[in-house]
Design a protein around this motif. Structure first.
Motif, PDB file in Angstrom:
ATOM      1  N   UNK A 136       0.827  -1.200   0.000  1.00  0.00           N
ATOM      2  CA  UNK A 136       0.000   0.000   0.000  1.00  0.00           C
ATOM      3  C   UNK A 136       0.866   1.257   0.000  1.00  0.00           C
ATOM      4  N   UNK A 137       1.996   1.207   0.686  1.00  0.00           N
ATOM      5  CA  UNK A 137       2.928   2.336   0.654  1.00  0.00           C
ATOM      6  C   UNK A 137       3.385   2.608  -0.779  1.00  0.00           C
ATOM      7  N   UNK A 138       3.727   1.542  -1.502  1.00  0.00           N
ATOM      8  CA  UNK A 138       4.168   1.704  -2.894  1.00  0.00           C
ATOM      9  C   UNK A 138       3.059   2.279  -3.763  1.00  0.00           C
ATOM     10  N   UNK A 139       1.837   1.815  -3.560  1.00  0.00           N
ATOM     11  CA  UNK A 139       0.702   2.317  -4.342  1.00  0.00           C
ATOM     12  C   UNK A 139       0.464   3.802  -4.094  1.00  0.00           C
ATOM     13  N   UNK A 140       0.557   4.221  -2.837  1.00  0.00           N
ATOM     14  CA  UNK A 140       0.345   5.634  -2.525  1.00  0.00           C
ATOM     15  C   UNK A 140       1.478   6.497  -3.074  1.00  0.00           C
ATOM     16  N   UNK A 141       2.691   6.019  -2.971  1.00  0.00           N
ATOM     17  CA  UNK A 141       3.822   6.804  -3.476  1.00  0.00           C
ATOM     18  C   UNK A 141       3.745   7.004  -4.989  1.00  0.00           C
ATOM     19  N   UNK A 142       3.159   6.033  -5.690  1.00  0.00           N
ATOM     20  CA  UNK A 142       2.962   6.177  -7.137  1.00  0.00           C
ATOM     21  C   UNK A 142       1.981   7.302  -7.457  1.00  0.00           C
ATOM     22  N   UNK A 143       1.119   7.631  -6.489  1.00  0.00           N
ATOM     23  CA  UNK A 143       0.037   8.582  -6.722  1.00  0.00           C
ATOM     24  C   UNK A 143       0.297   9.944  -6.071  1.00  0.00           C
ATOM     25  N   UNK A 144       1.403  10.082  -5.381  1.00  0.00           N
ATOM     26  CA  UNK A 144       1.740  11.335  -4.718  1.00  0.00           C
ATOM     27  C   UNK A 144       3.028  11.901  -5.306  1.00  0.00           C
ATOM     28  N   UNK A 145       3.185  13.205  -5.165  1.00  0.00           N
ATOM     29  CA  UNK A 145       4.414  13.841  -5.651  1.00  0.00           C
ATOM     30  C   UNK A 145       4.628  15.156  -4.903  1.00  0.00           C
ATOM     31  N   UNK A 146       5.820  15.702  -5.034  1.00  0.00           N
ATOM     32  CA  UNK A 146       6.100  17.010  -4.448  1.00  0.00           C
ATOM     33  C   UNK A 146       5.860  17.051  -2.962  1.00  0.00           C
ATOM     34  N   UNK A 147       5.123  18.093  -2.516  1.00  0.00           N
ATOM     35  CA  UNK A 147       4.889  18.290  -1.083  1.00  0.00           C
ATOM     36  C   UNK A 147       4.062  17.169  -0.472  1.00  0.00           C
ATOM     37  N   UNK A 148       3.114  16.643  -1.237  1.00  0.00           N
ATOM     38  CA  UNK A 148       2.272  15.578  -0.680  1.00  0.00           C
ATOM     39  C   UNK A 148       3.085  14.304  -0.461  1.00  0.00           C
ATOM     40  N   UNK A 149       4.046  14.024  -1.340  1.00  0.00           N
ATOM     41  CA  UNK A 149       4.904  12.860  -1.158  1.00  0.00           C
ATOM     42  C   UNK A 149       5.832  13.069   0.038  1.00  0.00           C
ATOM     43  N   UNK A 150       6.364  14.275   0.179  1.00  0.00           N
ATOM     44  CA  UNK A 150       7.209  14.583   1.338  1.00  0.00           C
ATOM     45  C   UNK A 150       6.417  14.444   2.633  1.00  0.00           C
ATOM     46  N   UNK A 151       5.177  14.938   2.614  1.00  0.00           N
ATOM     47  CA  UNK A 151       4.304  14.807   3.775  1.00  0.00           C
ATOM     48  C   UNK A 151       4.084  13.333   4.112  1.00  0.00           C
ATOM     49  N   UNK A 152       3.811  12.543   3.090  1.00  0.00           N
ATOM     50  CA  UNK A 152       3.581  11.110   3.312  1.00  0.00           C
ATOM     51  C   UNK A 152       4.816  10.458   3.932  1.00  0.00           C
TER      52      UNK A 152
END
Length: 384
Positions: A136-152
């Motif tokens: 699930x972490x991999x799936x979310x990282x595929x869908x996030x970028x920039x600030x939202x990925x850093x936040x995650x």
């Protein structure tokens, strides 16, 4: 501060187990589900009953006035939930649904990263598969970028869980009077990895914090879930209908006992469980299956052979460990072979069956189990 747990999936595990664990005055439970009729009924009734059936008898717990329910299309309500301080999100869906759930949750994490960037949150993965937190972490990282990925990466904790709640469909006699009623084996606890959490640890009587939930999660997958798959694939061949019937069939039980010993051998060597610990564990597994009140439908237990015959899932995974440390996984290979004959209407099983009909079992073992033709397990399957 009253905290919120969002349970994504208001099915038998989410509503009948997770919500029961978090049924506490310090917590509010919010169910999120794609079934609008279920969401509406939960909001209207404001209560439902969980029938806990152990070998000693049946007790009833009523969950009342401590929850709300939200439809997956209600964007405004979901955004409000995702601004909760100390938020815990529990994913309680079937493994094939994870990409779809990631599509739904990624925008909400982006929203939280914009509106409440200093608020951490935690995600608990109530999904029967190997390493659901990693997937699930991999799936979310595929869908996030920039600030939202850093936040995650900085503010979102993701942990697998350990629990052995068996939850078949409630008997018709109960559902007729209460369509929201649930039926399970009353398993006493849920464990989560405290080292993966970003928020303050949730302190609840039936929630156990552990330093290594992954090995407990794997042990459960390679024993209880393995047992469910084995008794299904062998039981259906004999015309049996329930888990209780299958575990009491002498031939199937004998194979199951051997398979549990093979799995225990690999788990002991790979993860450091002691032989005495695994001996006690096998008795627990058999005890769960021998519960006369939990007669699970075999067809439900075996569905999606594409996943369940996977390289590191409940059958091939323990077979690999057994072989790795020098014990031939004869019983496990017998169950894998039977799995390729299993029929069900779900897409994963349909795909496997079509491939078997066109290419044969041994080619299917290479494709779906990722087994080399030179491997010992491949040979054992061939001769099973």
């Amino acid at each position: 501060m009253k905290r919120t747990i969002v349970i994504w999936g208001a099915g038998r595990i989410g509503r009948g187990f997770v919500a029961d664990i978090f049924n506490h005055p310090n917590w509010h439970t919010a169910f999120v589900d794609i079934d609008k009729a279920l969401v509406d009924r939960l909001n209207q009734n404001k209560k439902y009953a969980i029938h806990k059936a152990t070998k000693d008898g049946i007790s009833v717990t009523v969950i009342e006035n401590s929850f709300s329910a939200v439809h997956t299309a209600d964007e405004a309500s979901l955004k409000e939930l995702f601004l909760s301080e100390g938020l815990v999100l529990d994913i309680a869906v079937h493994a094939p649904k994870l990409p779809e759930v990631a599509d739904q949750i990624a925008p909400l994490i982006r929203y939280r990263s914009e509106k409440a960037p200093h608020y951490p949150m935690d995600i608990l993965m109530n999904v029967n598969m190997a390493a659901p937190d990693e997937r699930f972490t991999a799936l979310l990282k595929e869908r996030l970028s920039g600030k939202s990925l850093s936040f995650f990466n900085e503010k979102v904790g993701v942990t697998g869980i350990f629990a052995m709640c068996i939850s078949p469909v409630a008997p018709e006699s109960i559902l007729k009077n209460d369509p929201l009623a649930l039926w399970n084996n009353g398993f006493h606890e849920q464990a989560i990895d405290k080292n993966r959490l970003k928020c303050a640890f949730p302190i609840l009587p039936r929630l156990r914090l552990t330093d290594d939930v992954a090995k407990e999660e794997t042990r459960k997958l390679y024993t209880l879930n393995m047992a469910h798959a084995l008794i299904c694939y062998l039981g259906v061949k004999k015309g049996l209908e329930t888990s209780f019937d299958a575990v009491n069939d002498p031939d199937i039980r004998s194979t199951l006992v051997c398979a549990l010993e093979e799995a225990s051998f690999g788990l002991t060597h790979e993860y450091g469980f002691s032989e005495s610990e695994m001996g006690a564990w096998r008795k627990i597994i058999l005890s769960l299956l021998e519960n006369p009140y939990i007669k699970d439908d075999l067809q439900r237990l075996g569905a999606d052979t594409k996943r369940k015959l996977g390289a590191y899932d409940r059958l091939v995974g323990p077979a690999r460990l057994s072989e790795k440390y020098g014990k031939a996984p004869i019983a496990l290979s017998k169950a894998i072979r039977a799995g390729f004959d299993y029929e069900n209407s779900d897409p994963g099983t349909q795909e496997v069956r079509m491939y078997v009909k066109e290419n044969g079992v041994m080619s299917a073992a290479e494709k779906y189990c990722q087994l080399s033709p030179q491997s010992r397990i491949h040979s054992l399957i061939k001769n099973a």
